[in-house]
Write a protein that holds these residues in place. Sequence first.
Motif, PDB file in Angstrom:
ATOM      1  N   SER A   5       0.830  -1.206   0.033  1.00  0.00           N
ATOM      2  CA  SER A   5      -0.112  -0.028  -0.084  1.00  0.00           C
ATOM      3  C   SER A   5       0.865   1.324   0.051  1.00  0.00           C
ATOM      4  CB  SER A   5      -0.862  -0.151   1.325  1.00  0.00           C
ATOM      5  OG  SER A   5      -0.013   0.120   2.545  1.00  0.00           O
ATOM      6  N   THR A   6       0.309   2.475  -0.624  1.00  0.00           N
ATOM      7  CA  THR A   6       0.825   3.597  -0.630  1.00  0.00           C
ATOM      8  C   THR A   6       0.285   4.571   0.534  1.00  0.00           C
ATOM      9  OG1 THR A   6      -0.511   4.406  -2.459  1.00  0.00           O
ATOM     10  CG2 THR A   6       1.569   3.410  -2.899  1.00  0.00           C
ATOM     11  N   ASN A   7      -0.963   4.351   0.476  1.00  0.00           N
ATOM     12  CA  ASN A   7      -1.702   5.495   1.506  1.00  0.00           C
ATOM     13  C   ASN A   7      -2.609   4.640   2.752  1.00  0.00           C
ATOM     14  OD1 ASN A   7      -1.145   7.865  -0.032  1.00  0.00           O
ATOM     15  ND2 ASN A   7      -2.390   6.832  -1.371  1.00  0.00           N
ATOM     16  N   GLY A   8      -2.032   3.404   3.126  1.00  0.00           N
ATOM     17  CA  GLY A   8      -2.594   2.899   4.041  1.00  0.00           C
ATOM     18  C   GLY A   8      -3.469   1.623   4.066  1.00  0.00           C
ATOM     19  N   VAL A   9      -3.736   0.896   5.123  1.00  0.00           N
ATOM     20  CA  VAL A   9      -4.413  -0.279   5.373  1.00  0.00           C
ATOM     21  C   VAL A   9      -5.616  -0.075   6.183  1.00  0.00           C
ATOM     22  CG1 VAL A   9      -4.546  -2.683   5.805  1.00  0.00           C
ATOM     23  CG2 VAL A   9      -2.485  -1.609   4.678  1.00  0.00           C
ATOM     24  N   VAL A  10      -6.896  -0.520   5.755  1.00  0.00           N
ATOM     25  CA  VAL A  10      -7.866  -0.273   6.605  1.00  0.00           C
ATOM     26  C   VAL A  10      -8.547  -1.827   6.931  1.00  0.00           C
ATOM     27  CG1 VAL A  10     -10.360   0.633   6.673  1.00  0.00           C
ATOM     28  CG2 VAL A  10      -8.734   1.570   5.138  1.00  0.00           C
ATOM     29  N   ILE A  11      -8.554  -1.966   8.152  1.00  0.00           N
ATOM     30  CA  ILE A  11      -8.955  -3.223   8.841  1.00  0.00           C
ATOM     31  C   ILE A  11     -10.411  -3.185   9.260  1.00  0.00           C
ATOM     32  CG2 ILE A  11      -8.320  -5.266  10.534  1.00  0.00           C
ATOM     33  CD1 ILE A  11      -5.366  -3.952  10.404  1.00  0.00           C
TER      34      ILE A  11
END
Length: 263
Positions: free
Chosen positions: A185-191
């Motif tokens: 990812s470049t702008n984050g991970v959403v869990i």
Amino acid sequence: MPRRPAYPARISSGGGNIPFMASIRSKSRNSPFLSIGLVVLGAILLIGYCYSNSGGANGGLQGLSKLEGGASCTLEVIKALPVLKKAYGDRMQKVLHVGPDTFSVVSSLLTEEDTEAWGIEPYDLDEVDAECKSLVHRGIVRVADIKFPLPYRGKSFSIVIVSEALDYLSPRYLNQTLPELVRVSTNGVVIFTGYPGEQLKAGSRDVTKFGRPTKLRNPSWWIRFFVKNSLEENEVVGKKFEQASLKSSYTPACQVFHLKSFP
């Protein structure tokens, strides 16, 4: 049912029981119509009961929102997409979703303008429709074991969204899988994971339709895990997500975490 006579029938010794016999003949004549009426009434009540329990026309969606043990976090992703777009803005251009039933999430994302979407299905496919098969044949959705390195180069996607897939992994495999999701990812991970509320207890287990034990971990467990593995939460985006949720009257049925990408 037939009404009772206004005056009770009296039985006399001289054959004065004629009104009583007339009442019996009246019941005999009305009984077929009475039976039919009761059957029709029962059918109407049964249909009404089923309809109310299913929530009317929205019953199918509500039914899909529940697994054995809680809400479907994959379906929750679809509900949260408008809120995620407000929180991440134009950074949601190239999205990877990882989790069961990724076809539904990818299909929803592909309907958005200026949005590219890919998916990873972490479990074997049983029966899928033609649209799902098409996504697999086109390479948009892949079936892959997420306990191993992902088949993508670093920073291949702007945002990675994962739902339910982490709930079945032990800490041993989470140590490998979660950094992999951050890597691509470049702008984050959403869990999207677990179920908030009193029913959530650290270390508790529940068996879902996937036939695997799921680990319902509470927020403090996840925060400790993030710190231990040098994974940083994105507090700025997290606050934007909360604000957008309030404005949209959206209450997540699952726990939602926002992680930063690696520098």
